[in-house]
Design an enzyme around this catalytic site. Sequence first.
Site, PDB file in Angstrom:
ATOM      1  N   THR A  15      -0.089  60.354  15.380  1.00 19.70           N
ATOM      2  CA  THR A  15       0.118  61.511  14.500  1.00 19.70           C
ATOM      3  C   THR A  15      -1.150  62.383  14.467  1.00 19.70           C
ATOM      4  O   THR A  15      -2.220  61.965  14.916  1.00 19.70           O
ATOM      5  CB  THR A  15       0.393  61.026  13.056  1.00 19.70           C
ATOM      6  OG1 THR A  15      -0.756  60.295  12.610  1.00 19.70           O
ATOM      7  CG2 THR A  15       1.633  60.137  12.996  1.00 19.70           C
ATOM      8  N   ALA A  18       4.965  48.690  11.835  1.00 20.58           N
ATOM      9  CA  ALA A  18       3.823  48.888  12.742  1.00 20.58           C
ATOM     10  C   ALA A  18       4.010  50.153  13.562  1.00 20.58           C
ATOM     11  O   ALA A  18       4.663  50.141  14.605  1.00 20.58           O
ATOM     12  CB  ALA A  18       3.679  47.671  13.670  1.00 20.58           C
ATOM     13  N   LEU A  65       6.360  49.732  21.404  1.00 21.46           N
ATOM     14  CA  LEU A  65       5.224  49.324  20.585  1.00 21.46           C
ATOM     15  C   LEU A  65       5.614  49.375  19.103  1.00 21.46           C
ATOM     16  O   LEU A  65       5.426  48.416  18.360  1.00 21.46           O
ATOM     17  CB  LEU A  65       4.049  50.271  20.839  1.00 21.46           C
ATOM     18  CG  LEU A  65       2.824  50.078  19.955  1.00 21.46           C
ATOM     19  CD1 LEU A  65       1.936  48.989  20.516  1.00 21.46           C
ATOM     20  CD2 LEU A  65       2.018  51.368  19.835  1.00 21.46           C
ATOM     21  N   GLU A 112       3.115  59.468  19.787  1.00 18.50           N
ATOM     22  CA  GLU A 112       1.893  59.101  20.528  1.00 18.50           C
ATOM     23  C   GLU A 112       0.627  59.381  19.715  1.00 18.50           C
ATOM     24  O   GLU A 112      -0.385  59.859  20.225  1.00 18.50           O
ATOM     25  CB  GLU A 112       1.868  59.754  21.913  1.00 18.50           C
ATOM     26  CG  GLU A 112       3.057  59.264  22.747  1.00 18.50           C
ATOM     27  CD  GLU A 112       2.926  59.420  24.240  1.00 18.50           C
ATOM     28  OE1 GLU A 112       1.799  59.350  24.754  1.00 18.50           O
ATOM     29  OE2 GLU A 112       3.976  59.592  24.877  1.00 18.50           O
TER      30      GLU A 112
HETATM   31  C1  LIG Z   1      11.399  60.779  18.553  1.00 16.63           C
HETATM   32  C2  LIG Z   1      10.379  59.689  18.590  1.00 16.63           C
HETATM   33  C3  LIG Z   1      10.143  58.999  19.770  1.00 16.63           C
HETATM   34  C4  LIG Z   1       9.240  57.919  19.783  1.00 16.63           C
HETATM   35  N1  LIG Z   1       9.063  57.200  20.944  1.00 16.63           N
HETATM   36  C5  LIG Z   1       8.337  56.051  20.895  1.00 16.63           C
HETATM   37  C6  LIG Z   1       8.276  55.177  22.034  1.00 16.63           C
HETATM   38  O1  LIG Z   1       8.825  55.474  23.101  1.00 16.63           O
HETATM   39  N2  LIG Z   1       7.596  54.006  21.921  1.00 16.63           N
HETATM   40  C7  LIG Z   1       6.977  53.639  20.758  1.00 16.63           C
HETATM   41  O2  LIG Z   1       6.408  52.561  20.708  1.00 16.63           O
HETATM   42  N3  LIG Z   1       6.982  54.462  19.665  1.00 16.63           N
HETATM   43  C8  LIG Z   1       7.658  55.643  19.711  1.00 16.63           C
HETATM   44  N4  LIG Z   1       7.704  56.471  18.620  1.00 16.63           N
HETATM   45  C9  LIG Z   1       6.990  56.065  17.409  1.00 16.63           C
HETATM   46  C10 LIG Z   1       5.802  56.939  17.054  1.00 16.63           C
HETATM   47  O3  LIG Z   1       4.753  56.716  17.943  1.00 16.63           O
HETATM   48  C11 LIG Z   1       5.461  56.623  15.584  1.00 16.63           C
HETATM   49  O4  LIG Z   1       6.513  57.142  14.791  1.00 16.63           O
HETATM   50  C12 LIG Z   1       4.133  57.211  15.174  1.00 16.63           C
HETATM   51  O5  LIG Z   1       3.074  56.573  15.843  1.00 16.63           O
HETATM   52  C13 LIG Z   1       3.903  57.084  13.645  1.00 16.63           C
HETATM   53  O6  LIG Z   1       4.178  55.802  13.186  1.00 16.63           O
HETATM   54  P1  LIG Z   1       5.159  55.620  11.913  1.00 16.63           P
HETATM   55  O7  LIG Z   1       6.396  56.393  12.179  1.00 16.63           O
HETATM   56  O8  LIG Z   1       5.291  54.182  11.626  1.00 16.63           O
HETATM   57  O9  LIG Z   1       4.409  56.336  10.713  1.00 16.63           O
HETATM   58  P2  LIG Z   1       3.284  55.660   9.778  1.00 16.63           P
HETATM   59  O10 LIG Z   1       2.292  54.949  10.609  1.00 16.63           O
HETATM   60  O11 LIG Z   1       3.978  54.911   8.684  1.00 16.63           O
HETATM   61  O12 LIG Z   1       2.598  56.935   9.138  1.00 16.63           O
HETATM   62  C14 LIG Z   1       3.173  57.686   8.037  1.00 16.63           C
HETATM   63  C15 LIG Z   1       2.212  58.810   7.682  1.00 16.63           C
HETATM   64  O13 LIG Z   1       0.972  58.266   7.228  1.00 16.63           O
HETATM   65  C16 LIG Z   1      -0.103  58.740   8.024  1.00 16.63           C
HETATM   66  N5  LIG Z   1      -1.096  57.664   8.130  1.00 16.63           N
HETATM   67  C17 LIG Z   1      -0.897  56.388   8.537  1.00 16.63           C
HETATM   68  N6  LIG Z   1      -2.037  55.698   8.487  1.00 16.63           N
HETATM   69  C18 LIG Z   1      -2.997  56.552   8.037  1.00 16.63           C
HETATM   70  C19 LIG Z   1      -4.400  56.446   7.785  1.00 16.63           C
HETATM   71  N7  LIG Z   1      -5.068  55.313   7.976  1.00 16.63           N
HETATM   72  N8  LIG Z   1      -5.056  57.543   7.319  1.00 16.63           N
HETATM   73  C20 LIG Z   1      -4.404  58.715   7.117  1.00 16.63           C
HETATM   74  N9  LIG Z   1      -3.074  58.868   7.344  1.00 16.63           N
HETATM   75  C21 LIG Z   1      -2.385  57.819   7.804  1.00 16.63           C
HETATM   76  C22 LIG Z   1       0.514  59.094   9.357  1.00 16.63           C
HETATM   77  O14 LIG Z   1      -0.270  60.019  10.065  1.00 16.63           O
HETATM   78  C23 LIG Z   1       1.850  59.685   8.899  1.00 16.63           C
HETATM   79  O15 LIG Z   1       1.667  61.014   8.484  1.00 16.63           O
HETATM   80  C24 LIG Z   1       8.552  57.580  18.597  1.00 16.63           C
HETATM   81  C25 LIG Z   1       8.756  58.309  17.416  1.00 16.63           C
HETATM   82  C26 LIG Z   1       9.659  59.337  17.395  1.00 16.63           C
HETATM   83  C27 LIG Z   1       9.904  60.075  16.105  1.00 16.63           C
END
Ligand SMILES: Cc1cc2nc3c(=O)[nH]c(=O)nc-3n(C[C@H](O)[C@H](O)[C@H](O)COP(=O)(O)OP(=O)(O)OC[C@H]3O[C@@H](n4cnc5c(N)ncnc54)[C@H](O)[C@@H]3O)c2cc1C
Length: 389
Positions: free
Chosen positions: A372, A131, A126, A370
């Site tokens: 934050t 995104a 995803l 899954e």
């Molecule tokens: C080890 C690991 C394994 C993973 N495995 C998978 C997987 O198998 N499949 C998959 O699809 N994804 C996977 N992920 C991705 C994971 O789900 C995302 O990293 C997570 O959802 C956060 O997205 P981002 O990293 O883009 O952070 P961002 O969305 O950029 O967020 C950055 C910060 O801003 C905060 N934030 C964002 N929007 C808002 C808002 N509107 N209000 C307040 N705060 C906000 C967030 O909480 C975070 O603290 C994995 C991530 C890791 C690190």
Amino acid sequence: MHEPDDTSEDHRDLRRAVADFALHEVAPHAARWDADHHIPAEVVTALGDLGVFALGGPEEFGGLGDLTALCIAIEEIGRQDQSLGITVEAAVGLGIAPIARFGTREQQERWLPDLMAGRALAAFGLTEAGAGSDAGATRTRAELVDGTWVVDGTKQFITNSGHELSRLVTVTARTGTREDGRAEISTLLVPTGTPGLLVEPGYDKLGWHASDTHPLVLDGVRVPEANLLGERGRGLTQFLSILDDGRIAIAALALGCVRACRDLAVEHARQRTTFGARIGDRQGIAFPLADLDVMARTSHLLVYSAAALRDRGAPAAEVARAAAIAKLQVTEHAVAATRVATQVFGGYGFMEEYPVARFYRDAKVLEIGEGTSEVQRMVLARGLGLLSR
Ligand SMILES: Cc1cc2nc3c(=O)[nH]c(=O)nc-3n(C[C@H](O)[C@H](O)[C@H](O)COP(=O)(O)OP(=O)(O)OC[C@H]3O[C@@H](n4cnc5c(N)ncnc54)[C@H](O)[C@@H]3O)c2cc1C
């Protein structure tokens, strides 16, 4: 130390069996797997033989459809090795669940038997560079050309996508534009080895070293029209509907971390003496450990009450609220517990030969994957009628 357990006798038998497996077949090897950045296929298939991958799967394919059971298994594995715990959680929650919930009979027959036996792993792609929390900003595109989906884009941080047992990546992609101008997002099944699907080298992560995580490039990937999973245009809705189970299961993994930290730190506090007394006889050490005991108990209650709601078919909104509360609170407890445990171990807690050091590195991502902690707060605030703009 065991938590008083109000689950069924079958659940208690399962807990004993998985705890025994984890103690003898996982704990002695976890540090090496962490150093090697790899989980051997044999331990995945051994967990398959134990029935762990089938616990959450559909009954018609030999599964139990029992989230409580899956949480028990993940918690017990997570007490010894968080990397193996997330491997199981992602394999079931992100690999098996979408196919079980939305797959056609043909898709289920093709994929579920191997996935539920632990002979194969499936991933869910995803997240992209632009995104993550904002999953609707997906840029990956899929176009239907003469009965074939042609997929182009990139995915980030995809768990179980490049292991030798990985056989399938389920990806979200824009398949058009909706009437309201927003992206139409659908879900497609892409078998590993499909030409154009490039699995990039694994990440250099802070923790979860042995868990398999890769960036993916989809460059003109072609899959049959029949590889659409569920309804066209319902990709995000489908994903969100499986995510509540995943959040409860991640909370179970975090519970395993809390319990491990409490037990390791209490044991150390009973043994270690300074200034002529056990450190555990000083309030400065004993009280934070009492707090860890509270965290272990409250985490247990949050995880299993959420799983029980889901297992008895409570309304979706109730399950979503319980899942967000469990994910938020228990993962934050896990991070706090690792901080206390490493402090109780003193300099030894900073050394990789002590498991608390590994738990310290592994815990942080629990507050991120899954959904934050902030996303959980958004879910809860919206449930309160807030954050409407
Ligand atoms: C080890 C690991 C394994 C993973 N495995 C998978 C997987 O198998 N499949 C998959 O699809 N994804 C996977 N992920 C991705 C994971 O789900 C995302 O990293 C997570 O959802 C956060 O997205 P981002 O990293 O883009 O952070 P961002 O969305 O950029 O967020 C950055 C910060 O801003 C905060 N934030 C964002 N929007 C808002 C808002 N509107 N209000 C307040 N705060 C906000 C967030 O909480 C975070 O603290 C994995 C991530 C890791 C690190």
